[in-house]
Design an enzyme around this catalytic site. Structure first.
Site, short mmCIF file in Angstrom:
data_model
loop_
_atom_site.label_atom_id
_atom_site.label_comp_id
_atom_site.label_asym_id
_atom_site.label_seq_id
_atom_site.Cartn_x
_atom_site.Cartn_y
_atom_site.Cartn_z
N GLY A 268 28.73 47.38 33.33
CA GLY A 268 29.39 48.55 33.44
C GLY A 268 30.84 48.56 32.78
O GLY A 268 31.71 47.96 32.03
N VAL A 269 31.13 49.70 32.53
CA VAL A 269 32.79 50.05 31.92
C VAL A 269 33.38 50.30 33.30
O VAL A 269 33.14 50.56 34.30
CB VAL A 269 32.34 51.79 30.96
CG1 VAL A 269 31.87 51.71 29.92
CG2 VAL A 269 32.30 52.75 32.29
N VAL A 272 37.12 47.57 37.05
CA VAL A 272 36.70 45.81 37.68
C VAL A 272 35.46 45.31 36.79
O VAL A 272 35.44 43.95 36.45
CB VAL A 272 35.80 46.73 38.99
CG1 VAL A 272 35.01 45.94 39.90
CG2 VAL A 272 36.53 47.35 39.77
N GLU A 293 24.59 47.28 26.95
CA GLU A 293 25.10 48.61 26.38
C GLU A 293 26.28 49.30 25.64
O GLU A 293 26.45 49.41 24.89
CB GLU A 293 24.91 49.82 27.77
CG GLU A 293 25.60 49.81 28.97
CD GLU A 293 24.92 50.93 29.66
OE1 GLU A 293 24.18 52.25 28.97
OE2 GLU A 293 25.63 51.61 30.28
N ILE A 363 30.62 55.23 43.00
CA ILE A 363 31.06 56.08 43.62
C ILE A 363 31.08 55.21 45.71
O ILE A 363 32.39 55.55 45.67
CB ILE A 363 30.84 57.64 43.74
CG1 ILE A 363 31.04 57.72 42.22
CG2 ILE A 363 31.72 58.16 44.73
CD1 ILE A 363 31.59 58.79 41.29
N ASN A 383 30.70 61.27 36.39
CA ASN A 383 30.80 60.48 34.64
C ASN A 383 28.84 61.12 34.60
O ASN A 383 28.18 62.05 33.40
CB ASN A 383 30.63 59.79 34.84
CG ASN A 383 32.34 59.31 34.47
OD1 ASN A 383 32.97 60.02 33.87
ND2 ASN A 383 33.17 58.36 34.97
N GLY A 387 23.89 54.08 31.98
CA GLY A 387 22.36 53.14 31.52
C GLY A 387 22.41 52.59 33.37
O GLY A 387 22.08 51.76 32.68
N LYS A 407 41.14 56.82 46.88
CA LYS A 407 42.08 57.95 47.38
C LYS A 407 42.48 57.61 48.40
O LYS A 407 43.19 57.85 49.41
CB LYS A 407 41.66 59.20 47.24
CG LYS A 407 41.08 59.92 46.61
CD LYS A 407 41.05 60.17 45.06
CE LYS A 407 40.21 60.72 44.44
NZ LYS A 407 41.10 60.80 42.56
#
Ligand code: 0RQ
Length: 507
Positions: A268-269, A272, A293, A363, A383, A387, A407
């Site tokens: 993923g983006v 991490v 992707e 999240i 967001n 994918g 946070k």
């Protein structure tokens, strides 16, 4: 320059962005390319936004519906949202201004699995597309379109829309030509055939997309970089997460359950995900492959270091430094990177066949392994699912990675019940935080809860989670079943407490 339009007839379509924006009328439905900050039009969105502002100043209405590949950039999503020029948006975004418009209730947003988008365009779920706006590297002698750094839904956008506007971006390396593999024959049932990819690097289509020159109403020449966000150097938390993923994969190789080249990797983006790729540079694997992707800095560096043989993606999303490495090494990379439509890069059939190892960020996760990728406190869109669902449900291994708190510790990423469900307990195999990893494969909910609480939660929240689980076991007995213990009125109380006090911890 105009040299990049090698089809003589199409040269006549060149005009300014302002002139091209005149084709865009109030209420139109647009398919606009762009995927995680790559391949989005650089000039048209600003021209459309300026037109919107001028019309709004005259008291006239102007807004568009907008379906992209994935997220774009401030000079696309950002300027249009800022001009109040968007009334509908799908399938993924990450722009702060657009996000605020969505969360303020001004923009209708449909969050969608990316692999579904092109099919649903063909099915007509989004209605008719009036115009496609597409970024390209060049147009060939035969009038075929050579895509830019990202394809996303671009091929379907061009086929589907009534009119096509092309931006040719001179800042793009001409060497991109030949990297794309356009296979746009997926079609609709009952006329579908197997998609013939059996190896992650198989080419099944053509390097460019045939255009109907009559549909092209404008070509705009641009010269501008993609979003090219910088990555943070992997911090301690990211490194600890990455190390556990890599240790686990190493363990699987030593046990003979995975080859030394692993299986095709998806990541993923974000920081991490990038840290995992960076960690693989020093890991004991060879001849890795990618079937992902978004290809970010981490995977590029694995290829340049010859740790990774080949990678397939739908978009290249680099930091400024990585873009330079990419451009300088484009001849070397040409037969090692392949760009596909997102219907193929994210295709469940192929992901399942290849046995992709999927790694995505979240999240929050709950104690049973359900994952929320999209909503903050159950109501606020971050967001989108992107994918992540395509890879999570269909992958050979599905990892979710996240710091155990957000946070500054006021939010636990491990909660009694997720405040929004994106990936269900049936799909999620591993949860990894800097605290540890939970291997959920083959385990029933109560066993998963123990693993997730003990291995993944932050010490500040561990006793609270243990206490919730113990009391839920008693309460659920009374409610008639302890398969998945919960205290229904308390399950989301951590989120409610954060909404009211700014902290999930009890003061
Ligand atoms: O917000 O910057 O305002 O503090 O979320 O969090 O930890 O920097 O992590 O950048 O990897 O993003 C899930 C959002 C994680 C992303 C998500 C807040 C946190 C921070 C970012 P601030 P981090 P990341 C490939 C696959 C869905 C799509 C997907 C995402 C911000 O990975 O959008 O996977 N994934 N696509 O403070 C409240 C929590 C929080 C929280 C983090 N529990 N509660 N806020 N944050 N956890 C790409 C595509 O498909 C295109």
């Amino acid at each position: 320059s105009i040299d990049r339009i090698r089809h003589a007839g199409l040269r006549e379509k060149v005009m300014s962005a302002e002139a091209a924006a005149e084709f865009v009328k109030n209420g139109m439905n647009l398919a606009i390319t762009g995927f995680t900050g790559a391949g989005y039009p650089k000039a048209l969105p600003t021209a459309i936004a300026n037109k919107a502002k001028a019309l709004h100043a005259q008291g006239e209405k102007f807004s568009i519906g907008m379906v992209t590949g994935a997220s774009t950039a401030p000079e696309c999503d950002g300027v249009l949202a800022e001009a109040n020029a968007v009334h509908f948006r799908s399938p993924f975004q990450s722009d702060p201004t657009l996000r605020n418009g969505i969360n303020a209730g001004n923009i209708a947003y449909q969050d969608m699995h990316l692999s579904h988008v092109e099919q649903q365009m063909r099915q007509g779920f989004y209605g008719k597309f009036d115009i496609a706006i597409v970024e390209a590297t060049a147009i060939t002698e035969n009038g075929e379109l050579v895509f830019a750094m990202g394809i996303g839904h671009g091929a379907e956008a061009v086929k589907n829309a009534d009119k096509v506007i092309i931006e040719i971006n001179e800042a793009l390396a001409e060497g991109l030509e030949g990297m794309h593999d356009i296979y746009a024959d997926v079609g609709l049932p009952p006329h579908r055939k197997p998609i013939p990819i059996v190896g992650a690097f198989d080419r099944i289509g053509t390097p460019a997309l045939a255009l109907d020159p009559n549909k092209v109403v404008a070509i705009v020449l641009t010269n501008g970089g993609d979003r090219n966000s910088k990555f943070a150097e992997p911090d301690d938390v990211s490194k600890r997460i990455a190390a556990q993923v890599i240790d686990f994969l190493d363990h699987e190789v030593k046990a003979g359950r995975l080859p030394k080249s692993l299986l095709p990797l998806q990541s993923g983006v974000g920081n991490v995900a990038n840290a995992v790729m960076a960690g693989l540079l020093d890991a004991p694997f060879e001849d890795l492959t990618g079937y992902t992707e978004v290809l970010q800095d981490g995977m590029l560096d694995l290829i340049l270091a010859k740790k990774m043989k080949t990678a397939s993606a739908t978009a290249l999303s680099f930091s400024p430094d990585a873009l330079q490495r990419f451009n300088e090494n484009i001849e070397f990379l040409k037969d090692k990177i392949i760009l596909r439509p997102m219907e193929i890069s994210n295709n469940p059939e192929i992901i399942r066949r290849l046995g992709v190892i999927g790694m995505n960020s979240m999240i929050e996760a709950d104690i049973y392994g359900n994952v929320n990728s999209t909503h903050v406190m159950g109501t606020r869109m971050m967001n989108g699912i992107g994918g992540s669902g395509d890879f999570t449900r269909n992958g050979f291994f599905s990892f979710y990675v996240s710091p155990s708190t957000a946070k500054g510790g006021a939010i636990s990423a491990i909660v009694p019940m997720v405040s929004h469900h994106d990936h269900t307990e049936h799909d999620v195999m591993f949860i990894v935080t800097e605290q540890g990893m939970a291997d959920l494969r083959g385990k029933a909910p109560k066993d998963r809860a123990k693993l997730i609480i003990e291995n993944c939660s932050h010490p500040d929240y561990r006793d609270m989670l243990r206490d919730y689980y113990d009391r839920a076991l008693v309460a659920s007995q009374k409610a008639g079943g302890i398969h998945t213990p919960h205290i229904l009125l308390e399950a989301l109380s951590w989120h409610q407490r954060f909404v009211e006090t700014g902290d999930m911890r009890i003061k």
